[in-house]
Design a protein around this motif. Structure first.
Motif, PDB file in Angstrom:
ATOM      1  N   ARG A   3       0.827  -1.208   0.000  1.00  0.00           N
ATOM      2  CA  ARG A   3       0.000   0.000   0.000  1.00  0.00           C
ATOM      3  C   ARG A   3       0.861   1.257   0.000  1.00  0.00           C
ATOM      4  N   ASP A   6       2.273   1.768  -3.375  1.00  0.00           N
ATOM      5  CA  ASP A   6       1.230   2.197  -4.311  1.00  0.00           C
ATOM      6  C   ASP A   6       0.752   3.614  -4.038  1.00  0.00           C
ATOM      7  N   GLN A   8      -0.709   4.672  -1.091  1.00  0.00           N
ATOM      8  CA  GLN A   8      -1.773   4.709  -0.097  1.00  0.00           C
ATOM      9  C   GLN A   8      -1.144   4.761   1.290  1.00  0.00           C
ATOM     10  N   ARG A  14      -0.057  10.290   7.070  1.00  0.00           N
ATOM     11  CA  ARG A  14      -0.664  11.162   6.074  1.00  0.00           C
ATOM     12  C   ARG A  14      -0.532  12.643   6.415  1.00  0.00           C
TER      13      ARG A  14
END
Length: 84
Positions: A3, A6, A8, A14
């Motif tokens: 993830r 990719d 994510q 974040r």
């Protein structure tokens, strides 16, 4: 890991995305573009060179820096192993 590769990102990481984007913008790099091996080699050499200068500056300015409770003096620029 898949993830992350990719794109994510997990929620606990974040919030760093705006700072990362700002850093990329300041450095003039594109996060979507891959580096050639020659660019990677030059970046590694520049990073190593800057690291050498940073360590040298820390040693030369040691006597003036805070958090030096022992009062160590700066390292001498010339070291002679045998007296002349």
């Amino acid at each position: 890991m898949q993830r992350v590769y990719d794109g994510q990102l997990p929620a606990f990481v974040r919030w760093l995305q705006p700072a990362e984007n700002l850093f990329y913008r300041l450095c003039g790099t594109d996060s979507k573009q891959e580096m050639r091996w020659t660019q990677y080699a030059m970046a590694t050499l520049w990073f190593s060179l800057l690291g050498v200068f940073a360590v040298y500056a820390l040693q030369r300015l040691q006597g003036l820096l805070p958090l030096n409770p022992q009062g160590f003096a700066a390292v001498s620029p010339i070291h002679r192993s045998t007296p002349r």
